[in-house]
Design a protein around this motif. Structure first.
Motif, PDB file in Angstrom:
ATOM      1  N   PRO A 321       0.795  -1.233   0.000  1.00  0.00           N
ATOM      2  CA  PRO A 321       0.000   0.000   0.000  1.00  0.00           C
ATOM      3  C   PRO A 321       0.828   1.283   0.000  1.00  0.00           C
ATOM      4  N   TYR A 322       2.142   1.158  -0.096  1.00  0.00           N
ATOM      5  CA  TYR A 322       3.009   2.334  -0.027  1.00  0.00           C
ATOM      6  C   TYR A 322       3.774   2.489  -1.343  1.00  0.00           C
ATOM      7  N   TRP A 323       4.289   3.700  -1.553  1.00  0.00           N
ATOM      8  CA  TRP A 323       5.067   3.961  -2.770  1.00  0.00           C
ATOM      9  C   TRP A 323       6.340   3.132  -2.782  1.00  0.00           C
ATOM     10  N   ILE A 324       6.667   2.576  -3.963  1.00  0.00           N
ATOM     11  CA  ILE A 324       7.947   1.882  -4.148  1.00  0.00           C
ATOM     12  C   ILE A 324       8.573   2.365  -5.454  1.00  0.00           C
ATOM     13  N   PRO A 325       9.901   2.333  -5.557  1.00  0.00           N
ATOM     14  CA  PRO A 325      10.548   2.770  -6.802  1.00  0.00           C
ATOM     15  C   PRO A 325      10.486   1.675  -7.869  1.00  0.00           C
ATOM     16  N   THR A 326      10.022   2.039  -9.038  1.00  0.00           N
ATOM     17  CA  THR A 326       9.972   1.088 -10.164  1.00  0.00           C
ATOM     18  C   THR A 326      10.794   1.620 -11.335  1.00  0.00           C
ATOM     19  N   ASP A 327      11.791   2.429 -11.021  1.00  0.00           N
ATOM     20  CA  ASP A 327      12.621   3.059 -12.051  1.00  0.00           C
ATOM     21  C   ASP A 327      13.333   2.005 -12.895  1.00  0.00           C
ATOM     22  N   ILE A 328      13.386   2.237 -14.193  1.00  0.00           N
ATOM     23  CA  ILE A 328      14.076   1.338 -15.104  1.00  0.00           C
ATOM     24  C   ILE A 328      15.580   1.550 -14.977  1.00  0.00           C
ATOM     25  N   LEU A 329      16.312   0.448 -14.850  1.00  0.00           N
ATOM     26  CA  LEU A 329      17.767   0.542 -14.725  1.00  0.00           C
ATOM     27  C   LEU A 329      18.367   1.207 -15.957  1.00  0.00           C
ATOM     28  N   PRO A 330      19.327   2.098 -15.753  1.00  0.00           N
ATOM     29  CA  PRO A 330      19.999   2.691 -16.917  1.00  0.00           C
ATOM     30  C   PRO A 330      20.927   1.676 -17.560  1.00  0.00           C
ATOM     31  N   LYS A 331      21.173   1.833 -18.841  1.00  0.00           N
ATOM     32  CA  LYS A 331      22.187   1.007 -19.480  1.00  0.00           C
ATOM     33  C   LYS A 331      23.541   1.405 -18.926  1.00  0.00           C
ATOM     34  N   ASP A 333      27.825  -0.161 -17.584  1.00  0.00           N
ATOM     35  CA  ASP A 333      28.819  -1.217 -17.443  1.00  0.00           C
ATOM     36  C   ASP A 333      28.511  -2.107 -16.250  1.00  0.00           C
ATOM     37  N   ASN A 334      27.836  -1.550 -15.226  1.00  0.00           N
ATOM     38  CA  ASN A 334      27.531  -2.324 -14.022  1.00  0.00           C
ATOM     39  C   ASN A 334      26.134  -2.920 -14.018  1.00  0.00           C
ATOM     40  N   THR A 335      25.210  -2.332 -14.767  1.00  0.00           N
ATOM     41  CA  THR A 335      23.822  -2.812 -14.743  1.00  0.00           C
ATOM     42  C   THR A 335      23.593  -3.968 -15.710  1.00  0.00           C
ATOM     43  N   GLU A 336      24.611  -4.318 -16.472  1.00  0.00           N
ATOM     44  CA  GLU A 336      24.467  -5.369 -17.484  1.00  0.00           C
ATOM     45  C   GLU A 336      24.241  -6.736 -16.846  1.00  0.00           C
ATOM     46  N   GLN A 337      25.002  -7.068 -15.790  1.00  0.00           N
ATOM     47  CA  GLN A 337      24.920  -8.411 -15.202  1.00  0.00           C
ATOM     48  C   GLN A 337      23.544  -8.722 -14.621  1.00  0.00           C
ATOM     49  N   PRO A 338      22.938  -7.844 -13.800  1.00  0.00           N
ATOM     50  CA  PRO A 338      21.603  -8.161 -13.266  1.00  0.00           C
ATOM     51  C   PRO A 338      20.562  -8.388 -14.366  1.00  0.00           C
ATOM     52  N   LEU A 339      20.653  -7.602 -15.442  1.00  0.00           N
ATOM     53  CA  LEU A 339      19.688  -7.748 -16.526  1.00  0.00           C
ATOM     54  C   LEU A 339      19.951  -9.029 -17.314  1.00  0.00           C
ATOM     55  N   ARG A 340      21.207  -9.271 -17.641  1.00  0.00           N
ATOM     56  CA  ARG A 340      21.560 -10.433 -18.457  1.00  0.00           C
ATOM     57  C   ARG A 340      21.343 -11.739 -17.707  1.00  0.00           C
ATOM     58  N   SER A 341      21.781 -11.807 -16.457  1.00  0.00           N
ATOM     59  CA  SER A 341      21.734 -13.084 -15.742  1.00  0.00           C
ATOM     60  C   SER A 341      20.387 -13.344 -15.076  1.00  0.00           C
ATOM     61  N   HIS A 342      19.732 -12.290 -14.558  1.00  0.00           N
ATOM     62  CA  HIS A 342      18.515 -12.510 -13.776  1.00  0.00           C
ATOM     63  C   HIS A 342      17.274 -11.790 -14.315  1.00  0.00           C
ATOM     64  N   GLY A 343      17.467 -10.981 -15.347  1.00  0.00           N
ATOM     65  CA  GLY A 343      16.313 -10.314 -15.941  1.00  0.00           C
ATOM     66  C   GLY A 343      15.819  -9.118 -15.156  1.00  0.00           C
ATOM     67  N   THR A 346      14.156  -3.305 -13.399  1.00  0.00           N
ATOM     68  CA  THR A 346      13.677  -2.190 -12.577  1.00  0.00           C
ATOM     69  C   THR A 346      14.162  -2.354 -11.137  1.00  0.00           C
ATOM     70  N   VAL A 347      14.180  -1.252 -10.394  1.00  0.00           N
ATOM     71  CA  VAL A 347      14.741  -1.240  -9.044  1.00  0.00           C
ATOM     72  C   VAL A 347      13.999  -2.184  -8.105  1.00  0.00           C
ATOM     73  N   SER A 482      24.955   4.034  -7.594  1.00  0.00           N
ATOM     74  CA  SER A 482      24.084   4.807  -6.701  1.00  0.00           C
ATOM     75  C   SER A 482      22.626   4.803  -7.151  1.00  0.00           C
ATOM     76  N   PHE A 483      22.352   4.195  -8.294  1.00  0.00           N
ATOM     77  CA  PHE A 483      21.016   4.318  -8.880  1.00  0.00           C
ATOM     78  C   PHE A 483      19.924   3.753  -7.965  1.00  0.00           C
ATOM     79  N   ILE A 484      20.205   2.643  -7.301  1.00  0.00           N
ATOM     80  CA  ILE A 484      19.175   2.051  -6.419  1.00  0.00           C
ATOM     81  C   ILE A 484      18.898   2.988  -5.251  1.00  0.00           C
ATOM     82  N   TRP A 485      19.933   3.468  -4.594  1.00  0.00           N
ATOM     83  CA  TRP A 485      19.757   4.453  -3.515  1.00  0.00           C
ATOM     84  C   TRP A 485      18.918   5.639  -4.005  1.00  0.00           C
ATOM     85  N   GLU A 486      19.338   6.194  -5.136  1.00  0.00           N
ATOM     86  CA  GLU A 486      18.733   7.438  -5.604  1.00  0.00           C
ATOM     87  C   GLU A 486      17.302   7.245  -6.076  1.00  0.00           C
ATOM     88  N   SER A 487      16.958   6.048  -6.511  1.00  0.00           N
ATOM     89  CA  SER A 487      15.562   5.778  -6.877  1.00  0.00           C
ATOM     90  C   SER A 487      14.667   5.856  -5.652  1.00  0.00           C
TER      91      SER A 487
END
Length: 851
Positions: A321-331, A333-343, A346-347, A482-487
């Protein structure tokens, strides 16, 4: 004071303005001392606290800080909140105490978590042991808090820094935090309940029914598909030998018996409806495999049973029932592994559902608390990524299960994840955060701004000292990490001016160097003349080090000392070779006085400018540096480095170099006093002589291999302090030799003939400095002759003498033949130019002259 939209409109166009709604910037800020955007109140802070600079009355005098610094990273204040990289604040205190007086203004434009601000304020409130330690090392220390101006491009960094540096009532924080987490426990505590079971997996009955335990953490495991039989393989079951504490690289499919590695298999993917995104997503399948819990005051482990799976399923089907961040990960060098290996795209996907629920509730309650909401969010962000997300790795250490936390400085989703009890983590973290607020701070001691270091929005000549730990090349991709923190904070980094090497941002070494030059240009503008900047440099590539060195020189700073951190001993030693950077460095540089700059410019072309520079530089260097009651040689006082610094200063300021090496070395002996291979002003040498009588001299020990002609000659100078025959030198020289592929290294005999003298006994020795001019000129003549072959040739140069290229570039510069400098540079391998500070300097300036 409140930050308003009208205030924001005034600074909206400043470089580095974050990506956010105005309302969220205002909500996160704590004006006037912290704004989550370029701080519009910074001029008022400087007006209230600054001291105007007047060269006529300025009596400031310091030499580079040369004492050893060894401060661990286990201080409770340092440990309270993580960041991608941090310098221990007690280490920074040493520098601030040396270079500043109480009340002076210290700047860090790459402030990160704000340790420079903490250090500046703690100079007024040191603990007893540290105070005594410093006073034994530094003479005439003046205790008292300094003022700090902190800036960073990252909203996450400045948010953390603000909580470290702006005073908060510790008791009130603790009371409010406990109240909020108690509310969370009342609503969500059931999510971490599990039935206590015996060794057979049967529920254990107590007086009031089945005994319930409190979950500490749940281990989740990736599931792979066997490429041979198509059956699912739970990684934890197949690869982990928990009894002996080992994760096997090679594991077996229990169905068909084939031996496999993770790279041989694909992860099982599941299609599920994400209620937070309101759409179907495909992510890697993970299953709970082990629960660690407390029951009857003791720790136990169990395999999740049907009751545990029922609770997990119930949580998964809940609406948050509370706000959560659903920001799309930016492309990135570091965000590639979570997307490639685990799909993960979003945050919110970086969290198990119960963790996501609890964090969203805490942030919701924090935002409702006007007074202490930021401190509650600070509490949350301290565990939000490293221990509270699916990045939390689990492994084994000394055979025991180890809750290792997230891998440092990457976004990496492991195959076995520890889902921690967020409520318990927050309870335990309160005491750590409370220590941050228990340290005495004044409300007007620190001001924090969020923006680019290329535009600090500060008055010129307003800062008394700079300590900075900037990003170095591709070591750490800050905005991605820092993207997860900042989201969660709703304010994100504008990475257009982020000074890094990053292929996704299309930033190579050239773009990085340009951005760093702009940052150092801004540092130079705001620093008072005759004052110091300390640059902490983390290990990186030689080319990146040269970019930093050139950026400093290019904007006008003069490097006066480079110290290497000996990690084994925890001490700093002088750097013995500019050509290799495999350790942490501390660089000390100063901004010359305006009168000196005008004098050099007005007398450009005269030999006097060389000696003006040397006098000023010697005045800035330490006279005596002792270590273990032994006097260390100061490299910057040696002839060849004085020559290099003089040449660099003239070239970087667009002035003709008025003297060649032979005449320069001869002039040193005519104008200055020489001791132990170092040069001193006449009013400095008595201090050195007195110390020399009392202490043993300790020459610099070369620990690096001979890789090119320049450091081969330097090695021979050290080796031939005792005359030796060719036969004595040759075996040692061969042992040290490690030449680069492109380097056309002269034979040892040629090096000796060109640079040294042979006596009647066949021993080679160092020529008398007062009589060595002819040797130097003859050597330069030979180098120039070889360079002319390169100049007249065509195609890429694959093998060459780097010293010949340096000598040739120096001659072409003197002749103002910038075109041919660029012509030859373009024929050299790019890596050679980027990794040689002298060649890079000539090339960059010549290129700008042509353009």
């Amino acid at each position: 004071m409140k930050l308003t939209k009208q205030d924001i409109d005034k600074i909206r166009e400043i470089e580095g303005f974050p990506i956010a709604q105005d309302e969220d910037i205002i909500k996160l800020s704590n004006a006037p001392y912290y704004t989550a955007c370029p701080n519009p109140f910074i001029d008022l802070f400087l007006k209230d606290n600054g001291k105007p600079y007047d060269e006529d009355t300025d009596d400031y005098k310091r030499v580079p800080f040369a004492a050893d610094v060894s401060e661990g990273k286990t201080d409770p204040l340092y440990m309270a909140h993580s960041y991608h990289t941090k310098v221990p604040y007690k280490a920074i205190m040493n520098y601030i105490l040396h270079y500043t007086e109480p009340g002076d203004i210290v700047l860090d434009g790459f402030a990160g978590s704000g340790m420079t601000g903490v250090a500046a304020q703690m100079c007024g409130n040191p603990d007893i042991d540290f105070k005594q330690q410093v006073e034994r090392k530094l003479k005439g220390v003046k205790w008292g808090s300094r003022k700090a101006v902190l800036n960073d491009l990252s909203p996450a960094a400045t948010f953390i820094a603000s909580n470290y540096n702006i005073p908060v009532d510790a008791f009130e924080f603790e009371k409010t935090a406990l109240e909020i987490i108690d509310k969370c426990l009342n609503e969500c505590g059931w999510m971490y309940e599990t039935f206590h079971v015996d060794t057979d997996g049967e529920k254990v009955c107590g007086i009031d029914g089945y005994i319930k335990g409190r979950i500490n953490y749940t281990v989740w495991s990736d599931v792979f598909i066997c490429p041979n039989c198509g059956e699912e393989i739970v990684f934890w079951d197949a690869a982990v030998e928990k009894d002996i504490g080992k994760v096997n690289e090679v594991f077996e499919c229990k169905n068909c018996g084939i031996k496999l590695k993770k790279k041989d298999c694909e992860r099982v993917k599941t299609l599920e409806f994400d209620k937070n995104l309101n759409e179907n997503v495909t992510i890697a399948k993970q299953v709970p495999v082990m629960i660690n819990y407390i029951a009857n005051g003791k720790k136990f482990e169990k395999k999740p049973d049907k009751d545990d799976l029922r609770i997990i399923n119930e949580i998964e089907n809940m609406e948050i029932p509370y706000w959560i961040p659903t920001d799309i990960l930016p492309k990135g060098d570091n965000t590639e592994q979570p997307l490639r290996s685990h799909g993960f795209s979003t945050v919110n996907q970086f969290y198990y559902k119960r963790s996501l629920y609890i964090f969203s509730k805490i942030f919701n309650l924090a935002r409702e608390n006007e007074k202490l909401g930021r401190t509650i969010m600070f509490l949350c962000t301290s565990i939000l990524v490293k221990t509270g997300s699916k990045l939390h790795n689990i492994g084994f250490k000394n055979g025991n299960l180890n809750l290792a936390g997230a891998m440092p400085n990457v976004l990496y989703v492991p195959s076995t994840v520890a889902e921690r009890n967020i409520i318990d983590l927050l309870y335990s973290k309160i005491k750590d955060i409370k220590k941050v607020y228990e340290n005495k701070k004044e409300i007007n001691n620190c001001i924090i701004s969020c923006g680019s270091c290329t535009n600090l929005n500060l008055l010129s000549n307003s800062i008394d000292y700079i300590f900075t730990d900037p990003p170095f090349g591709s070591n750490i991709n800050y905005s991605e990490l820092s993207f997860i923190w900042e989201s969660w904070l709703k304010v994100k980094t504008n990475n257009k001016s982020e000074a890094i090497v990053n292929r996704t941002q299309n930033k190579g070494l050239l773009e990085y160097q340009e951005l760093m030059t702009e940052c150092f240009k801004e540092y130079y503008r705001v620093l008072k003349p005759n004052r110091w900047i300390t640059v902490e440099f983390h290990n990186s590539k030689n080319a990146v080090w040269n970019s930093i060195q050139e950026a400093l020189n290019k904007v006008g700073f003069v490097i006066a000392d480079i110290r290497v951190l000996d990690k084994k001993q925890g001490t700093f030693k002088q750097m013995t070779s500019i050509g290799s950077v495999k350790q942490d460095l501390v660089i000390s540089a100063y901004k010359p006085k305006e009168s000196f700059k005008l004098r050099v410019i007005n007398e450009a072309g005269s030999e006097d400018t060389a000696w003006h520079f040397v006098r000023q530089h010697l005045e800035k260097l330490p006279v005596v540096v002792t270590n273990d009651n032994k006097i260390e040689a100061v490299r910057e006082r040696e002839s060849y480095l004085l020559f290099d610094r003089m040449v660099a200063y003239h070239i970087m300021n667009g002035i003709m170099v008025p003297i060649d090496a032979a005449d320069f070395y001869k002039g040193l002996d005519e104008r200055f006093v020489r001791r132990d291979g170092m040069y001193f002003l006449h009013d400095q040498v008595n201090e050195y002589d007195n110390a020399r009588v009392m202490s043993e001299f300790q020459p610099i020990q070369f620990s690096l291999f001979v890789t090119d002609e320049k450091n081969a000659i330097a090695w021979l100078y050290k080796e031939l302090e005792t005359p030796q025959t060719y036969g004595e030198i040759q075996p040692k020289f061969i042992q040290e030799l490690r030449t680069f592929k492109h380097e056309k290294m002269p034979e040892l005999s040629e090096l000796l003939e060109e640079n040294f003298i042979q006596n009647e006994n066949g021993q080679w020795y160092i020529p008398d400095p007062t009589k060595s001019g002819d040797i130097i000129k003859l050597r330069e003549k030979r180098l120039i002759k070889e360079f002319e072959e390169y100049l007249n040739g065509k195609g890429k140069l694959k093998s060459f003498r780097t010293e010949a290229v340096r000598a040739g570039f120096a001659k072409l510069w003197k002749d103002k033949d910038y075109k041919n400098i660029v012509k030859v540079a373009d024929r050299l391998p790019e890596s050679v130019i980027q990794e040689d500070d002298k060649l890079l300097m000539y090339y960059d300036i010549s290129l700008s002259r042509i353009e």
